[in-house]
Design an enzyme around this catalytic site. Structure first.
Site, short mmCIF file in Angstrom:
data_model
loop_
_atom_site.label_atom_id
_atom_site.label_comp_id
_atom_site.label_asym_id
_atom_site.label_seq_id
_atom_site.Cartn_x
_atom_site.Cartn_y
_atom_site.Cartn_z
N ASP A 67 0.80 -1.22 0.00
CA ASP A 67 0.00 0.00 0.00
C ASP A 67 0.84 1.27 0.00
OD1 ASP A 67 0.88 -0.60 2.58
OD2 ASP A 67 -1.11 -0.97 3.37
N ASN A 136 -7.72 -4.25 14.19
CA ASN A 136 -9.10 -4.62 13.83
C ASN A 136 -9.11 -5.72 12.77
OD1 ASN A 136 -8.24 -3.32 11.56
ND2 ASN A 136 -9.81 -1.72 11.57
N HIS A 138 -7.27 -5.72 10.01
CA HIS A 138 -6.99 -5.30 8.64
C HIS A 138 -5.65 -5.87 8.15
CE1 HIS A 138 -4.99 -1.30 10.10
NE2 HIS A 138 -4.03 -2.16 9.77
N GLU A 143 -9.94 -2.54 5.34
CA GLU A 143 -10.60 -2.37 6.64
C GLU A 143 -11.85 -3.24 6.72
OE1 GLU A 143 -9.24 -0.83 9.04
OE2 GLU A 143 -7.77 0.48 8.10
C1 F6R Z 1 1.46 -2.05 6.24
C2 F6R Z 1 0.05 -2.38 6.30
C3 F6R Z 1 -0.73 -2.55 7.56
C4 F6R Z 1 0.09 -3.06 8.76
C5 F6R Z 1 -0.80 -3.22 9.99
C6 F6R Z 1 0.01 -3.63 11.21
O1 F6R Z 1 1.91 -1.94 4.90
O2 F6R Z 1 -0.52 -2.49 5.27
O3 F6R Z 1 -1.79 -3.45 7.31
O4 F6R Z 1 0.69 -4.28 8.44
O5 F6R Z 1 -1.44 -2.01 10.26
O6 F6R Z 1 0.86 -2.58 11.55
P1 F6R Z 1 1.97 -2.71 12.67
O7 F6R Z 1 2.96 -3.72 12.18
O8 F6R Z 1 2.56 -1.34 12.77
O9 F6R Z 1 1.27 -3.17 13.91
#
Ligand code: F6R
Length: 246
Positions: A67, A136, A138, A143
């Site tokens: 992303d 959550n 994701h 989401e």
């Molecule tokens: C990152 C992404 C997000 C993260 C997720 C967990 O490119 O797409 O889905 O992998 O938010 O984030 P952390 O590792 O910071 O807990």
């Protein structure tokens, strides 16, 4: 679904890096799907260390990231492009021409998403997709509630995500409101998936996503349907899942 239990964050990072490194050794011209966020940072550091020791060669590896924020230039410290360059790309011998992220500066969402789908197809699909897990459930910026059929698409960030991001920007008006993300369909088409999860704050969602019902309400739960998923999680993250190392 294979669950690998790690002692702590360092151990999780090393185990995940081992899996990524095995992929590169087995297929030097592989396509890696990469993630940003705090969880994979330790794995990237480990890969850099092995590269510096001469144990890893990225010269024929291609990467596609999950992303990117919409409307933020590559040079912005909060862009995912910047993150990847700082954490990995500038520290190993990867060809910058073979590192791809959605084009956050393309204002036409449809074009940005179609272009990215075309890039993923043109490199032959993803051999190994690395994922972090949101609180959550994701994955990427997918989401709760997003259709599992989605390919790359533009998402409106929720108020809570924007508020959480505010600390990284000069003011709330600078916080991105949208992002481009690979969709669940694209992620599910990866040949192998590696999920890294660390910390007690992820224990509930790990249990819900991987041991609960498969539902768009918990996007990561769809990974239960993929035939080659490895979850590397530390003891704290696994503390509520009552599972045993496979
Ligand atoms: C990152 C992404 C997000 C993260 C997720 C967990 O490119 O797409 O889905 O992998 O938010 O984030 P952390 O590792 O910071 O807990």
């Amino acid at each position: 679904m294979k669950i690998i239990r790690a002692k702590d964050y360092k151990d999780m990072s090393r185990k995940a890096a081992n899996i990524i490194s095995a992929q590169i050794i087995m297929k030097p011209n592989c396509v890696l799907g990469l993630a940003t966020g705090s969880t994979p940072i330790g794995a990237y550091e480990q890969l850099v260390e092995w590269y510096r020791k001469g144990d890893l060669d990225f010269s024929t590896v291609t990467t596609v990231n999950l992303d990117e924020y919409k409307g933020i230039p590559k040079e912005h410290e909060q862009s995912y492009y910047y993150f990847m360059r700082e954490k990995l790309f500038s520290k190993v011998n990867i060809d910058p021409e073979r590192t791809f992220l959605p084009d956050g500066m393309e204002p036409d969402s449809e074009k940005a998403c179609n272009d990215y789908n075309r890039i993923i197809a043109s490199v032959g699909g993803i051999d190994l997709q690395l994922l972090g897990l949101g609180h959550n459930g994701h994955i990427g910026f997918n989401e709760p509630g997003m259709a599992f059929e989605a390919q790359t698409h533009c998402v409106n960030l929720t108020e809570s995500t924007m508020k959480a991001n505010q600390r990284f920007f000069a003011s709330i008006k600078d916080v991105p409101r949208q992002a481009y993300t690979m969709g669940i369909k694209t992620i599910m088409q990866a040949k192998k998936i590696l999920v890294v999860v660390s910390g007690e704050d992820k224990a509930d969602i790990l249990k819900t996503a991987f041991f609960g019902a498969i539902t768009p309400g918990v996007q990561a739960s769809v990974l239960q349907l993929h035939n080659d998923v490895t979850i590397v999680a530390d003891e704290a993250a696994l503390s509520k899942a009552e599972c045993h190392q496979a």
